[in-house]
Design a protein around this motif. Sequence first.
Motif, PDB file in Angstrom:
ATOM      1  N   LEU A 282      -1.515   4.812 -13.649  1.00 42.89           N
ATOM      2  CA  LEU A 282      -2.772   4.678 -12.915  1.00 42.89           C
ATOM      3  C   LEU A 282      -2.554   5.038 -11.466  1.00 42.89           C
ATOM      4  O   LEU A 282      -1.490   4.764 -10.904  1.00 42.89           O
ATOM      5  N   LYS A 283      -3.549   5.681 -10.877  1.00 42.41           N
ATOM      6  CA  LYS A 283      -3.470   6.018  -9.462  1.00 42.41           C
ATOM      7  C   LYS A 283      -3.614   4.754  -8.620  1.00 42.41           C
ATOM      8  O   LYS A 283      -4.415   3.863  -8.944  1.00 42.41           O
ATOM      9  N   LEU A 284      -2.862   4.691  -7.560  1.00 48.04           N
ATOM     10  CA  LEU A 284      -2.929   3.516  -6.683  1.00 48.04           C
ATOM     11  C   LEU A 284      -4.309   3.343  -6.073  1.00 48.04           C
ATOM     12  O   LEU A 284      -4.783   2.223  -5.898  1.00 48.04           O
ATOM     13  N   CYS A 285      -4.963   4.463  -5.767  1.00 50.15           N
ATOM     14  CA  CYS A 285      -6.301   4.366  -5.175  1.00 50.15           C
ATOM     15  C   CYS A 285      -7.310   3.806  -6.174  1.00 50.15           C
ATOM     16  O   CYS A 285      -8.200   3.025  -5.805  1.00 50.15           O
ATOM     17  N   SER A 286      -7.162   4.181  -7.458  1.00 48.42           N
ATOM     18  CA  SER A 286      -8.060   3.630  -8.484  1.00 48.42           C
ATOM     19  C   SER A 286      -7.830   2.139  -8.664  1.00 48.42           C
ATOM     20  O   SER A 286      -8.782   1.357  -8.791  1.00 48.42           O
ATOM     21  N   LEU A 287      -6.554   1.766  -8.672  1.00 51.55           N
ATOM     22  CA  LEU A 287      -6.234   0.345  -8.797  1.00 51.55           C
ATOM     23  C   LEU A 287      -6.760  -0.436  -7.594  1.00 51.55           C
ATOM     24  O   LEU A 287      -7.267  -1.552  -7.737  1.00 51.55           O
ATOM     25  N   ALA A 288      -6.664   0.164  -6.409  1.00 49.07           N
ATOM     26  CA  ALA A 288      -7.170  -0.489  -5.199  1.00 49.07           C
ATOM     27  C   ALA A 288      -8.680  -0.679  -5.268  1.00 49.07           C
ATOM     28  O   ALA A 288      -9.206  -1.712  -4.838  1.00 49.07           O
ATOM     29  N   ASN A 289      -9.392   0.324  -5.822  1.00 51.08           N
ATOM     30  CA  ASN A 289     -10.846   0.213  -5.954  1.00 51.08           C
ATOM     31  C   ASN A 289     -11.230  -0.912  -6.909  1.00 51.08           C
ATOM     32  O   ASN A 289     -12.177  -1.659  -6.658  1.00 51.08           O
ATOM     33  N   HIS A 290     -10.488  -1.022  -8.011  1.00 54.68           N
ATOM     34  CA  HIS A 290     -10.789  -2.079  -8.975  1.00 54.68           C
ATOM     35  C   HIS A 290     -10.512  -3.460  -8.395  1.00 54.68           C
ATOM     36  O   HIS A 290     -11.279  -4.400  -8.620  1.00 54.68           O
ATOM     37  N   ARG A 301       1.611  -5.559  -3.102  1.00 52.12           N
ATOM     38  CA  ARG A 301       1.491  -6.562  -4.159  1.00 52.12           C
ATOM     39  C   ARG A 301       2.300  -6.151  -5.391  1.00 52.12           C
ATOM     40  O   ARG A 301       2.988  -6.978  -6.005  1.00 52.12           O
ATOM     41  N   LEU A 302       2.215  -4.863  -5.750  1.00 51.41           N
ATOM     42  CA  LEU A 302       2.985  -4.380  -6.889  1.00 51.41           C
ATOM     43  C   LEU A 302       4.486  -4.538  -6.644  1.00 51.41           C
ATOM     44  O   LEU A 302       5.233  -4.925  -7.550  1.00 51.41           O
ATOM     45  N   ARG A 303       4.927  -4.242  -5.442  1.00 51.06           N
ATOM     46  CA  ARG A 303       6.354  -4.370  -5.116  1.00 51.06           C
ATOM     47  C   ARG A 303       6.815  -5.823  -5.242  1.00 51.06           C
ATOM     48  O   ARG A 303       7.897  -6.105  -5.775  1.00 51.06           O
ATOM     49  N   ARG A 304       5.994  -6.748  -4.742  1.00 45.18           N
ATOM     50  CA  ARG A 304       6.360  -8.168  -4.833  1.00 45.18           C
ATOM     51  C   ARG A 304       6.435  -8.621  -6.292  1.00 45.18           C
ATOM     52  O   ARG A 304       7.353  -9.358  -6.677  1.00 45.18           O
ATOM     53  N   MET A 305       5.489  -8.177  -7.102  1.00 46.81           N
ATOM     54  CA  MET A 305       5.484  -8.573  -8.502  1.00 46.81           C
ATOM     55  C   MET A 305       6.663  -7.973  -9.259  1.00 46.81           C
ATOM     56  O   MET A 305       7.246  -8.621 -10.134  1.00 46.81           O
ATOM     57  N   ILE A 306       7.025  -6.735  -8.926  1.00 48.54           N
ATOM     58  CA  ILE A 306       8.175  -6.101  -9.576  1.00 48.54           C
ATOM     59  C   ILE A 306       9.468  -6.796  -9.165  1.00 48.54           C
ATOM     60  O   ILE A 306      10.342  -7.070 -10.004  1.00 48.54           O
ATOM     61  N   ALA A 313       7.162  -2.188 -13.805  1.00 48.48           N
ATOM     62  CA  ALA A 313       6.457  -0.951 -13.470  1.00 48.48           C
ATOM     63  C   ALA A 313       7.283  -0.128 -12.502  1.00 48.48           C
ATOM     64  O   ALA A 313       8.280  -0.623 -11.938  1.00 48.48           O
ATOM     65  N   GLN A 314       6.880   1.111 -12.313  1.00 46.82           N
ATOM     66  CA  GLN A 314       7.521   2.018 -11.361  1.00 46.82           C
ATOM     67  C   GLN A 314       6.452   2.627 -10.470  1.00 46.82           C
ATOM     68  O   GLN A 314       5.382   3.025 -10.957  1.00 46.82           O
ATOM     69  N   ILE A 315       6.733   2.676  -9.178  1.00 42.77           N
ATOM     70  CA  ILE A 315       5.777   3.214  -8.209  1.00 42.77           C
ATOM     71  C   ILE A 315       6.303   4.544  -7.686  1.00 42.77           C
ATOM     72  O   ILE A 315       7.464   4.634  -7.261  1.00 42.77           O
ATOM     73  N   CYS A 316       5.453   5.562  -7.740  1.00 42.55           N
ATOM     74  CA  CYS A 316       5.775   6.862  -7.145  1.00 42.55           C
ATOM     75  C   CYS A 316       4.840   7.055  -5.959  1.00 42.55           C
ATOM     76  O   CYS A 316       3.653   7.396  -6.117  1.00 42.55           O
ATOM     77  N   LYS A 317       5.378   6.801  -4.770  1.00 44.21           N
ATOM     78  CA  LYS A 317       4.534   6.876  -3.580  1.00 44.21           C
ATOM     79  C   LYS A 317       4.128   8.310  -3.277  1.00 44.21           C
ATOM     80  O   LYS A 317       3.044   8.566  -2.751  1.00 44.21           O
ATOM     81  N   LYS A 318       4.995   9.266  -3.629  1.00 46.21           N
ATOM     82  CA  LYS A 318       4.697  10.663  -3.359  1.00 46.21           C
ATOM     83  C   LYS A 318       3.460  11.120  -4.125  1.00 46.21           C
ATOM     84  O   LYS A 318       2.581  11.809  -3.579  1.00 46.21           O
ATOM     85  N   GLU A 319       3.376  10.737  -5.401  1.00 43.95           N
ATOM     86  CA  GLU A 319       2.229  11.114  -6.217  1.00 43.95           C
ATOM     87  C   GLU A 319       1.114  10.080  -6.164  1.00 43.95           C
ATOM     88  O   GLU A 319       0.020  10.328  -6.705  1.00 43.95           O
ATOM     89  N   GLY A 320       1.381   8.947  -5.560  1.00 41.29           N
ATOM     90  CA  GLY A 320       0.361   7.906  -5.480  1.00 41.29           C
ATOM     91  C   GLY A 320       0.032   7.303  -6.830  1.00 41.29           C
ATOM     92  O   GLY A 320      -1.131   7.000  -7.118  1.00 41.29           O
ATOM     93  N   MET A 321       1.066   7.115  -7.678  1.00 38.85           N
ATOM     94  CA  MET A 321       0.870   6.634  -9.042  1.00 38.85           C
ATOM     95  C   MET A 321       1.739   5.399  -9.298  1.00 38.85           C
ATOM     96  O   MET A 321       2.731   5.165  -8.617  1.00 38.85           O
ATOM     97  N   VAL A 322       1.343   4.659 -10.310  1.00 38.97           N
ATOM     98  CA  VAL A 322       2.137   3.550 -10.796  1.00 38.97           C
ATOM     99  C   VAL A 322       2.220   3.679 -12.309  1.00 38.97           C
ATOM    100  O   VAL A 322       1.216   3.924 -12.976  1.00 38.97           O
TER     101      VAL A 322
END
Length: 403
Positions: A282-290, A301-306, A313-322
Amino acid sequence: MEHCRGSSAEAVPTVNGEVDSTNPTSSNPDISLRAKHLLEGIHGDNIEEMLNSTIAIVDSVKCAPAPHYVIEAIHYMTDFVTQKNCPVRGISIVESLLTKCHVPGVLTSIHSDITQLCLAAKIMSPAMKYLDCDVTSISSDEVMDVKYVLQYYYYGGSVYAALRNFSRALHFFEICLSVPSQQTTSAIQVVAYQKLTLISILSGRRLSVRLPSVHSSIPHLCRPYSNLLQIAAEEDAEKFAATIAQMTPFLEKHSNLGLAKQALEYIRQKNVKNFQSTFVSLKLCSLANHLKLSVQEVENRLRRMIMSGDLSAQICKKEGMVWFNKHAEEFDNDTAIEKLKTSLETCMTSFQKAKELNTTVSLDPKLLAKISESESRKDTLPTSSNWDFPAHGKSKKLLSFLE
């Protein structure tokens, strides 16, 4: 001198503006004359003299049970040091008396003092040895009163909540609410219900405490907390946050704002986990909107939970995805291996006990006699040619008989 039990630890309000005899903040005029005489000479802010006098009283005790005047002096000292905002100085004194008089499984009024002082001083370890044990009986001495039972379980639940051991906190608050204290509602039980409601939210457990009929009015007295419970069930974090903002003065008055914020954090984490069960990525921006948060807040928040292990989960900041991992459980650590080992030992022990029980039942003379007697009436026995119970030759017939 006025007494104020728990004034700085947990402020417990009265119900309908009346003084409740079970309220930790109520005055305690029942100090015996002997205790007063032993503590006489205490004036103003003379804490040293108070502590020295109490130590001398405790030192006079050689074994259990402690005399009544000693117990009352401990209560008096607990009131004094709590009111003067130095509860840490009374912990060692109460602990010294408990070391002499503590009987495993027996709850005394002094146990409420050690839990109150430890909570007020924010030093929980001295109280844990008296909380991490089963209470099988309550002291029958004249000093013991139902208010001390309520205080022990209320302060104990607050200690466990501070340590984030929410299962034990719920257990203690539920016991506090289950005690039939008196004909009127106890203020201690009202605040215990308030904390129980918030802890049930942030621990994800259903509120299922059964109140005695005399305390059936407690949910009505805690209506704002019942409303929070209903909003939490909707899993609407924004609505819950808005309600908390409106109730901030009310929650601060009851020292419950911190628990309410933890409950809000739990709801937000639960909303994130709901996406894990639905999406692979999922895109981080979509998750932020929800979640109605900024992208940076969502990423943090995702980093703290991981990092805490609440989310795989894995976060790709370059692509803005999780990317969410469906199989989050891992077994490459010592904790998981120890847990697996314990489970295997439990299974093996259960299997061995079942095998021994089968042997005992199969060789029981009375049952074998009944089986022999029933063989003469085969037309009344159900047939079951497909069963194969390998323990003993008689087992097949035994199961037919039991069926």
